[in-house]
Each structure stands twice: as structure tokens, then as C-alpha cells.
Design an enzyme around this catalytic site. Sequence first.
Site, PDB file in Angstrom:
ATOM      1  N   ASN A   9      -1.958 -44.308 -48.728  1.00  0.00           N
ATOM      2  CA  ASN A   9      -1.321 -43.603 -49.848  1.00  0.00           C
ATOM      3  C   ASN A   9      -0.497 -42.459 -49.260  1.00  0.00           C
ATOM      4  OD1 ASN A   9      -0.614 -42.181 -52.115  1.00  0.00           O
ATOM      5  ND2 ASN A   9      -2.698 -41.455 -52.570  1.00  0.00           N
ATOM      6  N   LYS A  11       1.436 -40.534 -50.744  1.00  0.00           N
ATOM      7  CA  LYS A  11       1.626 -39.457 -51.726  1.00  0.00           C
ATOM      8  C   LYS A  11       3.107 -39.055 -51.770  1.00  0.00           C
ATOM      9  CE  LYS A  11      -3.051 -37.951 -50.743  1.00  0.00           C
ATOM     10  NZ  LYS A  11      -4.098 -37.077 -51.177  1.00  0.00           N
ATOM     11  N   HIS A  96      -5.075 -42.270 -59.723  1.00  0.00           N
ATOM     12  CA  HIS A  96      -5.469 -41.384 -58.625  1.00  0.00           C
ATOM     13  C   HIS A  96      -5.817 -40.019 -59.214  1.00  0.00           C
ATOM     14  CE1 HIS A  96      -5.205 -38.898 -55.032  1.00  0.00           C
ATOM     15  NE2 HIS A  96      -5.316 -40.001 -54.317  1.00  0.00           N
ATOM     16  N   GLU A  98      -5.118 -37.167 -58.342  1.00  0.00           N
ATOM     17  CA  GLU A  98      -3.995 -36.217 -58.409  1.00  0.00           C
ATOM     18  C   GLU A  98      -3.136 -36.490 -59.646  1.00  0.00           C
ATOM     19  OE1 GLU A  98      -2.565 -36.793 -54.418  1.00  0.00           O
ATOM     20  OE2 GLU A  98      -4.349 -35.782 -53.645  1.00  0.00           O
ATOM     21  N   GLU A 165     -13.058 -42.718 -55.015  1.00  0.00           N
ATOM     22  CA  GLU A 165     -12.547 -41.552 -54.309  1.00  0.00           C
ATOM     23  C   GLU A 165     -13.141 -40.284 -54.913  1.00  0.00           C
ATOM     24  OE1 GLU A 165      -8.636 -42.409 -52.175  1.00  0.00           O
ATOM     25  OE2 GLU A 165      -8.118 -41.743 -54.177  1.00  0.00           O
ATOM     26  N   GLY A 171      -8.446 -35.108 -49.138  1.00  0.00           N
ATOM     27  CA  GLY A 171      -7.634 -34.115 -48.422  1.00  0.00           C
ATOM     28  C   GLY A 171      -8.404 -32.890 -47.977  1.00  0.00           C
ATOM     29  N   SER A 210     -10.753 -38.477 -47.155  1.00  0.00           N
ATOM     30  CA  SER A 210     -10.902 -37.982 -45.782  1.00  0.00           C
ATOM     31  C   SER A 210     -11.369 -39.042 -44.792  1.00  0.00           C
ATOM     32  CB  SER A 210     -11.829 -36.756 -45.753  1.00  0.00           C
ATOM     33  OG  SER A 210     -11.227 -35.687 -46.485  1.00  0.00           O
TER      34      SER A 210
HETATM   35  C1  PEP Z   1      -5.975 -40.259 -51.161  1.00  0.00           C
HETATM   36  O1  PEP Z   1      -5.000 -39.584 -51.402  1.00  0.00           O
HETATM   37  O2  PEP Z   1      -6.186 -41.273 -51.834  1.00  0.00           O
HETATM   38  C2  PEP Z   1      -6.873 -39.853 -50.089  1.00  0.00           C
HETATM   39  C3  PEP Z   1      -7.991 -40.502 -49.923  1.00  0.00           C
HETATM   40  O3  PEP Z   1      -6.466 -38.788 -49.309  1.00  0.00           O
HETATM   41  P1  PEP Z   1      -7.131 -38.306 -47.918  1.00  0.00           P
HETATM   42  O4  PEP Z   1      -7.399 -39.534 -47.089  1.00  0.00           O
HETATM   43  O5  PEP Z   1      -6.105 -37.415 -47.309  1.00  0.00           O
HETATM   44  O6  PEP Z   1      -8.397 -37.601 -48.266  1.00  0.00           O
END
Ligand code: PEP
Length: 249
Positions: A9, A11, A96, A98, A165, A171, A210
Site C-alpha cells: 500500500n 498510500k 483502510h 486512514e 490491520e 505506521g 508495521s
Molecule cells: C498500511 O498502510 O496498510 C500499513 C500496514 O502500513 P505500515 O506497514 O506502514 O504499518
Amino acid sequence: MPRQLIAGNWKMNGLSVPGARLAGAIREAVSAAPPPCDLLICPPFTLVGTLAHVMLGSGVAVGAQDCHAKVAGPHTGDVSAAMLKDAGATAVILGHSERRTDHGETDAEVRAKAAAALAAGLVPIVCVGETWPEREAGRQEAVVAAQLAGSLPDGFAGTGVVAYEPVWAIGTGRTPTEADIAAMHAMIRRVLGERFGAAGGRVLILYGGSVKPANAAAILALPEVGGALVGGASLVAEDFLAIAAAAQV
Ligand code: PEP
């Protein structure tokens, strides 16, 4: 067992030159040493068409990060699932955290978008996950079960993918314990089975939050983990490829 899926992803990252460079590096590495999993990159809308072209014939699929629930019409600034399909996408990340936070997306909206993705022939990757206060209160399973009930349309199993998630892990460099990931994935599998029967048993359940080269092998080896949704580490070709190399066969 289906192959695991490692999905990147990107983003809101990726101008045309560095985006094409990153995709090109992934393409080159994959053609030299095919990974033991399926690979998907999800750049911003602006790069979907270009990168679908860059990745043609590479085995690396290209997806998007959102779509509108309608096929076309007066929705300024939005992009439909049919448009993504037309641009060469094969999948779309939906719900997601976000987007749920920045745009107030509800489970009902995610469900409508997922139905639109299925209708357009895209794989919807529906994200669910609890916040830290919800986990501290011991409500994580109830929260995720409610998100699944509200966000997955009928007919989801067979094509759709779920991504667990935890919001607090995205992040942040923090991850749940392996036992906590396994417990949540087992719960999600149970819910999918109750709703979709045998087809629910075959839905890929990704873990996201992460994931890095250092923790990928341990996470990908957990029961019911069907792959990973990777944010930050998907922006560095070597890291994304190292995570892919850790996939289970
Ligand atoms: C994501 O944006 O779906 C995500 C898992 O981000 P990160 O791996 O940076 O935690």
C-alpha cells in the site's frame, strides 16, 4: 493452500519518476528470482494505469487504494471500480483505517464499495482492525466482528480478501504479539465460515501493521495468516522483496 499474497500500500506516495523506478526495481528482481507468493502493488490513482503497463507480464499485479460505490456519475474527484479495472488494476484496498478516519467511511460505505469492486471484476481487499483503546478495553474481537458483518457484501467469499490491520500498529513500528495475531485471525476465519460456509474457509486473511523484513517470517508463519498488507516497507524495493521472500509455501 492458496499462495500467500504480499500487497504493498503506497498510500499517498509516488510521483511518476520515482514510482516507475520503484515498480521497475520490483519487476526486475521478480523476474530474476520469482517470490514464493503473489505480489500486488497499490500506488495512488495517478500511477495505476502507468504501473499496470510497467508490470504487464511480470506476474506482479497492480491495484488501487479506494473506489467509489457507483459505476459513473456526478461524483467529482471520485474514481469508480470500473475505471480502475479499465486502467489495468486487478484489486482495490477498501476501508483502510486512514480512509475510515480521514473520510469518515462507514462499514455500509465500505460494503457498497466492495460490492462495486466485485461487480467490476476487481478483488476487494477489505481492511478491519481495532484502535488501541478498543484493544485495551478487551473489545478487539467484538469490534472486528462488527466491521466484518457490516463491511463484507454477499458474494464476497471466493474473490475477496480481508486484511486485519490493528489501527495502532499502522505506521507505528508496534505490532501485536504473535499470539494476538493468531487469535484474531482464528476469530476472523470463524466469522467468515459462519457467514459464507466453505467459501469462507478459503478467503485470504492478510495481516497488516508495521510488517518489515525483520518480523515478516514470524508473522507469515502464523496459522490463518494468508499474507501481508505492507505500508511503509513497500516503498523500499529491497524491503518489500525481503518480505515477499519470507512468504510461506
Ligand atoms: C498500511 O498502510 O496498510 C500499513 C500496514 O502500513 P505500515 O506497514 O506502514 O504499518
